[in-house]
Design an enzyme around this catalytic site. Structure first.
Site, PDB file in Angstrom:
ATOM      1  N   ASP A 341       0.839  -1.192   0.000  1.00  0.00           N
ATOM      2  CA  ASP A 341       0.000   0.000   0.000  1.00  0.00           C
ATOM      3  C   ASP A 341       0.872   1.238   0.000  1.00  0.00           C
ATOM      4  O   ASP A 341       2.029   1.175   0.374  1.00  0.00           O
ATOM      5  CB  ASP A 341      -0.765   0.067   1.331  1.00  0.00           C
ATOM      6  CG  ASP A 341      -2.024  -0.730   1.293  1.00  0.00           C
ATOM      7  OD1 ASP A 341      -2.399  -1.154   0.204  1.00  0.00           O
ATOM      8  OD2 ASP A 341      -2.614  -0.912   2.377  1.00  0.00           O
ATOM      9  N   ASP A 664      -5.294  -3.752   4.249  1.00  0.00           N
ATOM     10  CA  ASP A 664      -5.854  -3.361   5.541  1.00  0.00           C
ATOM     11  C   ASP A 664      -7.370  -3.393   5.588  1.00  0.00           C
ATOM     12  O   ASP A 664      -7.955  -3.369   6.646  1.00  0.00           O
ATOM     13  CB  ASP A 664      -5.324  -1.973   5.971  1.00  0.00           C
ATOM     14  CG  ASP A 664      -5.366  -0.967   4.840  1.00  0.00           C
ATOM     15  OD1 ASP A 664      -6.108  -1.227   3.867  1.00  0.00           O
ATOM     16  OD2 ASP A 664      -4.676   0.061   4.921  1.00  0.00           O
ATOM     17  N   ASP A 668      -9.731  -6.792   1.372  1.00  0.00           N
ATOM     18  CA  ASP A 668      -8.380  -7.211   1.020  1.00  0.00           C
ATOM     19  C   ASP A 668      -8.125  -8.668   1.403  1.00  0.00           C
ATOM     20  O   ASP A 668      -7.123  -9.250   0.997  1.00  0.00           O
ATOM     21  CB  ASP A 668      -7.339  -6.336   1.721  1.00  0.00           C
ATOM     22  CG  ASP A 668      -7.268  -4.940   1.127  1.00  0.00           C
ATOM     23  OD1 ASP A 668      -7.659  -4.802  -0.044  1.00  0.00           O
ATOM     24  OD2 ASP A 668      -6.843  -4.004   1.824  1.00  0.00           O
TER      25      ASP A 668
HETATM   26  P1  ATP Z   1      -3.612   2.927  -0.030  1.00  0.00           P
HETATM   27  O1  ATP Z   1      -4.359   1.846  -0.717  1.00  0.00           O
HETATM   28  O2  ATP Z   1      -2.247   3.117  -0.507  1.00  0.00           O
HETATM   29  O3  ATP Z   1      -3.706   2.896   1.456  1.00  0.00           O
HETATM   30  P2  ATP Z   1      -5.459   5.083  -0.107  1.00  0.00           P
HETATM   31  O4  ATP Z   1      -5.556   5.132   1.362  1.00  0.00           O
HETATM   32  O5  ATP Z   1      -5.299   6.369  -0.802  1.00  0.00           O
HETATM   33  O6  ATP Z   1      -4.281   4.226  -0.598  1.00  0.00           O
HETATM   34  P3  ATP Z   1      -8.179   4.334  -0.272  1.00  0.00           P
HETATM   35  O7  ATP Z   1      -8.300   4.477   1.185  1.00  0.00           O
HETATM   36  O8  ATP Z   1      -8.783   3.191  -0.973  1.00  0.00           O
HETATM   37  O9  ATP Z   1      -6.689   4.324  -0.701  1.00  0.00           O
HETATM   38  O10 ATP Z   1      -8.706   5.680  -0.909  1.00  0.00           O
HETATM   39  C1  ATP Z   1      -8.986   5.804  -2.261  1.00  0.00           C
HETATM   40  C2  ATP Z   1      -9.487   7.188  -2.554  1.00  0.00           C
HETATM   41  O11 ATP Z   1     -10.718   7.400  -1.895  1.00  0.00           O
HETATM   42  C3  ATP Z   1      -8.559   8.273  -2.047  1.00  0.00           C
HETATM   43  O12 ATP Z   1      -7.657   8.669  -3.016  1.00  0.00           O
HETATM   44  C4  ATP Z   1      -9.503   9.390  -1.712  1.00  0.00           C
HETATM   45  O13 ATP Z   1      -9.744  10.190  -2.854  1.00  0.00           O
HETATM   46  C5  ATP Z   1     -10.784   8.708  -1.354  1.00  0.00           C
HETATM   47  N1  ATP Z   1     -10.904   8.630   0.103  1.00  0.00           N
HETATM   48  C6  ATP Z   1     -10.033   8.108   0.984  1.00  0.00           C
HETATM   49  N2  ATP Z   1     -10.486   8.184   2.235  1.00  0.00           N
HETATM   50  C7  ATP Z   1     -11.700   8.764   2.166  1.00  0.00           C
HETATM   51  C8  ATP Z   1     -12.702   9.129   3.129  1.00  0.00           C
HETATM   52  N3  ATP Z   1     -12.546   8.880   4.424  1.00  0.00           N
HETATM   53  N4  ATP Z   1     -13.819   9.713   2.686  1.00  0.00           N
HETATM   54  C9  ATP Z   1     -14.000   9.949   1.386  1.00  0.00           C
HETATM   55  N5  ATP Z   1     -13.119   9.637   0.439  1.00  0.00           N
HETATM   56  C10 ATP Z   1     -11.978   9.057   0.800  1.00  0.00           C
END
Ligand code: ATP
Length: 923
Positions: A341, A664, A668
């Site tokens: 990630d 996480d 997944d």
């Molecule tokens: P990784 O997979 O590396 O942890 P990440 O945390 O960016 O990456 P996700 O958590 O799946 O991946 O988030 C994907 C997208 O969703 C983010 O780029 C963001 O635009 C949006 N996002 C993340 N968290 C939130 C939230 N709490 N509320 C609304 N949108 C969110």
């Protein structure tokens, strides 16, 4: 059934718990609690004292008797016991006694090792603590699950593990994986209806059981049973317990040992018959056959494997990688690709909003971390739109942009996080992305509490990686019932929902999609994580929120771009992995541009490379047969959904990769299971992900994965070293005896003497190799091929070389001692000492498989030096203490004999050194 409920409160006449048969208000009454505010802290303390911790009683794997019993269940022990019986029958009572004593000592050592390995695994339990969200005196808290008491009000959401047995008091679309309890693999839907008392556990839809996993939805429940009183406790199945599983290696070795033992026993039998047929006395032949069997069976091997694995587990834990399944200690060392990630693993997951963009302007945000100190700096082109109504919240910075105000408000209201001051620092509760938006709103002067007082949250759509946005609906407290919907999420996704954008006066105008996309790209290129916000006014709020009603009706208010610094050690760990021949790939839900910038910052890519990144959408268009190639080439995978993660792993494995994968989220789990090494995050990961993983990182850091790979490789190295060290002794002992039987001469070593050599050296010398520190080149060589045999051809040759030297040396020395006038006992004593001397000198050589002995730090392994000291003392005792002479049929020898022994041992070391040198030069 014990104290299921606060003392004396079980409804009269109910056999056992029947909380599923009671309406919620009765359960509330029974437990003296409240469905909104939970228990009072003072009451919690009292109940904690009364009911104890919410922990399952530790399963004592088989108990002491079981562990002791297992030590006897070993072919070598059978051989020894049988030979002790026969020896006693032949009136060799002293020998029989010695053999029995050896069996006992061996059993004891095996037992102690098993207890220690168990203790090492047990210690891991406390490292991966589950936390539970509870409400106490109206305040939402996150506490260790152990601290739950009956009556506590627990909040649950998708990804959580149920921490105790609960009666549900409210829920929304909740589905629970109860396979741990019922074996049923399909998640079951929950509801609140009161059920007949006779409903079996598996059908109690209004109850949640400890150890099961919430796979969807949210809910709240009252704790009705904790610890050993839960259903799980009662059926004694400890989920997530680390059992000493057989690993591929231990299985392979066990098979090897069994086959070898059978072959050796057959050979001993044939030798015995051949001797007797030739007219030798059967007693002597029996002794010789026993010596052959005892010598040739490598009895120390299984213990060494267990100890090496347990030490590996402990070392990994010290470096913050908690092993949940033992076999992975082997696998992690041969990993060829790590898919990790981005957020939290390569980066700190410490978000700070730095830039705000609205259709009317672009603003900077000052301040660091989650501290509320900071300001919103007006755009370079100060917007002075003739607004009649200055945005109250931004008055102090003189910014007049209604869209900005709504952007900040949407970010704060559509939010479940909290930020709290703890000492000198500000601590986040919940998602750091959301916490950052909360802080930004504070800097802009937005008062969320004030807003929520007038417009409480009425409904919500939780953020999921698949949906990529979160929405909340707020309805006025006034009877007019008007309301708002706020949305925040991935830019592309929010744009799909928007039909217009907000202007500086708060009015709506047609959406300039391209301008928004360009702005988002520019921000992402700077490595910022960009979220869009949008709002919609509701004339009269409708009840539910399912997402479909939003499409095309939202008004974009702006973008919030946050900085998440790369982890300090990430770049050096990535470099270390690449040097070690391990490819590193980033798999993220974030935007491809943000991901690429972060990837370059941690050294995954050297700036923009064509083909370096693939998005989830692109992955879907690649035909299955070309997928493995494309996946192999790319380094960054962005906007990837959990089920695409699974395909990625499969594609990599189809190319022969041994893949480690981090995860996480709830979804997944399949990818984590599919990966050769599934890695979950101890801090931010859901319980579902932890459950599916092989390793939990307690600090979520990429550097820890690299450390685990290093430790895994070291475990393997040390095992190979042990084998290379121990096998020549066994082979040589077997061959010396076989030769003596076939040649019809006196045995140069007796069975009890062989037992002495094997038992003492395995513990005092061999096991110490498991403590050997890492070799310098450990992380610069390519990964071990998974199908590569333990002993390479070069090492097999070395094993044979040392065996041959031992056989020749013993044979010569035994004969020579007799010719210079030594007694048979003295000549045997010299032979035994020669074996041990060669083992000691060879041990130093085995500390490295490639480097010569003098290039290894002499004091690098103090355990080994201690072992050598003990062994030497043992040899002196064996040679000179009369009791030992009697027990082991030895006799004191002179200085000249010692010189010959040491000379021969040095010759053997020299030969091994020459062999190593030749190997290094490529012979
Ligand atoms: P990784 O997979 O590396 O942890 P990440 O945390 O960016 O990456 P996700 O958590 O799946 O991946 O988030 C994907 C997208 O969703 C983010 O780029 C963001 O635009 C949006 N996002 C993340 N968290 C939130 C939230 N709490 N509320 C609304 N949108 C969110």
């Amino acid at each position: 059934m014990g104290n299921k409920t606060p003392a004396g409160t079980t409804p009269a006449g109910t056999p056992g718990p029947a909380h599923h048969g009671l309406p919620v208000h009765e359960v509330v009454l029974l437990f003296g609690t409240d469905t909104a505010t939970g228990l009072d802290p003072a009451e919690v303390v009292r109940r904690r004292a009364q009911f104890g911790a919410n922990m399952l009683p530790r399963s004592r794997r088989g108990g002491i008797a079981g562990k002791l019993g297992r030590q006897f269940n070993n072919p070598l022990v059978y051989v020894l016991l049988a030979s002790a019986a026969v020896t006693a029958f032949l009136r060799g009572f002293l020998d029989a006694g010695v053999i029995l004593a050896v069996v006992l000592v061996n059993t004891l050592i095996g037992f102690i090792q098993e207890v220690r390995a168990d203790a090492a695994l047990d210690a891991l339990h406390s490292m991966v603590r589950t936390h539970a969200a509870v409400v106490r005196r109206g305040e939402r808290l996150s506490i260790p699950s152990e601290d739950l008491v009956p009556g506590d009000l627990v909040l649950l959401e998708a990804g959580d593990r149920v921490p105790a047995d609960l009666r549900l008091v409210r829920l929304s679309a909740m589905r629970v994986d109860e396979s741990a309890l019922s074996g049923e693999s399909e998640p079951v839907a929950k509801d609140q209806v009161v059920l007949p008392r006779s409903t079996p556990v598996a059908d109690r839809r209004n109850m949640l059981y400890s150890g099961t996993l919430v796979t969807a939805g949210t809910g709240a429940g009252i704790v009705v049973a904790i610890g050993g009183e839960t259903e799980l406790g009662e059926i004694h199945r400890l989920i997530g317990d680390i059992r000493p599983e057989a690993t591929p290696l231990t299985r392979k070795l066990a098979r090897f040992s069994t086959t070898l033992t059978a072959a050796i026993l057959a050979l001993a039998g044939v030798a015995f018959l051949a001797g007797v047929a030739r007219g030798e006395p059967p007693e002597e032949m029996f002794t010789a056959a026993v010596a052959l069997a005892v010598g040739a069976i490598p009895e120390g091997l299984p213990a060494a494997v267990t100890v090496a694995l347990a030490i590996g587990v402990r070392r990994m834990a010290r470096r913050r990688a908690v092993v949940r399944r033992l076999p992975v200690v082997e696998t992690i060392g041969s990993v060829t690709v790590i898919c990790s990630d981005k957020t939290g693993t390569f980066t700190e997951n410490q978000m700070t909003v730095r830039v705000l963009w609205t259709p009317a302007g672009r603003y900077g945000v000052t301040g660091t971390g989650y501290s509320p100190e900071g300001h919103i700096i007006p755009p370079s082109t100060i917007h002075t739109g003739g607004t009649a109504q200055p945005p109250v919240c931004l008055g102090r910075d003189g910014i007049r942009d209604e869209a900005l105000r709504w952007c900040l408000l949407a970010g704060a209201a559509c939010n479940d996080a909290g930020v709290r001051r703890e000492g000198a620092t500000w601590q986040v509760r919940g998602d750091p992305t959301e916490a950052a938006m909360l802080v930004a709103a504070g800097k802009g002067g937005i008062s969320l509490a004030e807003f929520l007082a007038g417009w409480p949250r009425h409904a919500e759509l939780a953020f999921t990686p698949e949906r990529q946005f979160m929405a909340t609906m707020h309805r006025s407290a006034h009877p007019d019932g008007t309301g708002f919907v706020f949305v925040k999420g991935a830019v592309e996704r929010v744009l799909e929902l928007c039909g217009g954008e907000m202007d500086a006066q708060g009015g709506a105008r047609p959406l300039r999609r391209q301008a928004v996309v360009n702005a988002a790209h520019a921000l992402a290129d700077g490595g910022l994580r960009v979220l869009a916000t949008a709002m919609m006014r509701l004339p009269a709020a409708t009840g539910a929120l399912d997402g479909t009603e939003l499409e095309g009706r939202m008004t974009l208010t702006g973008l919030q771009a946050m900085h998440d610094p790369p982890r300090e050690a990430a770049a050096s760990s990535v470099l270390a992995c690449r040097r070690a021949g391990v490819a590193v790939k980033m798999i993220t839900g974030d935007h491809v541009r943000t991901a690429l910038t972060v990837a370059a910052a941690v050294g995954l890519t050297n700036g923009p490379e064509p083909g370096a990144a693939l998005t989830g959408a692109e992955l879907d268009t690649i035909p299955a047969d070309r997928l493995p190639d494309a996946v192999e080439r790319a380094t960054v995978f962005a906007r990837v959904s959990p089920e695409q993660k699974l395909r990625l792993i499969q594609a990599l494995q189809s190319r022969g990769h041994v893949a480690a994968m981090t995860g996480d989220g709830v979804n997944d789990a399949p990818a984590l299971r599919q990966a050769n090494v599934g890695i979950s995050m101890g801090r931010s990961g859901t319980e579902v992900a932890k459950e599916a993983s092989d390793i939990v990182l307690t600090d979520d850091d990429f550097a820890t994965i690299e450390a685990a790979v290093e430790e895994g490789r070291n475990v393997f190295d040390n095992l190979v070293k042990f084998m290379v060290w121990t096998l020549p002794t066994n082979m040589a002992e077997g061959l010396v005896i076989l030769a003596a039987i076939l040649a019809g001469g006196t045995l140069p070593i007796l069975p009890t003497q062989i037992l002495w050599i094997n038992m003492t050296t395995a513990v005092a010398l061999g096991l110490m190799l498991a403590f050997e520190p890492k070799e310098p080149g450990l992380m610069t060589r390519p990964p071990r091929a998974p199908d590569r045999p333990l002993l390479t051809w070069a090492l097999t040759v070395r094993v044979m070389l040392v065996s041959a030297l031992l056989v020749a040396g013993t044979w010569w020395l035994f004969g020579h001692e007799l010719t210079v006038g030594a007694s048979v006992a003295q000549a045997r004593t010299s032979a035994v000492n020669l074996f041990v001397a060669v083992e000691v000198s060879y041990l130093f050589s085995c500390r490295s498989l490639t480097r010569p002995a003098w290039r290894i730090r002499p004091f690098g392994n103090r355990w080994l030096l201690l072992g050598v000291g003990l062994q030497s003392a043992g040899q002196v005792a064996l040679t000179y203490v009369p009791l030992m002479n009697e027990l082991f049929h030895t006799a004191p020898i002179g200085l000249d004999a010692w010189l010959r022994i040491l000379g021969l041992a040095m010759l053997a070391s020299l030969a091994v050194a020459v062999d190593k040198r030749l190997r290094r030069q490529g012979f």
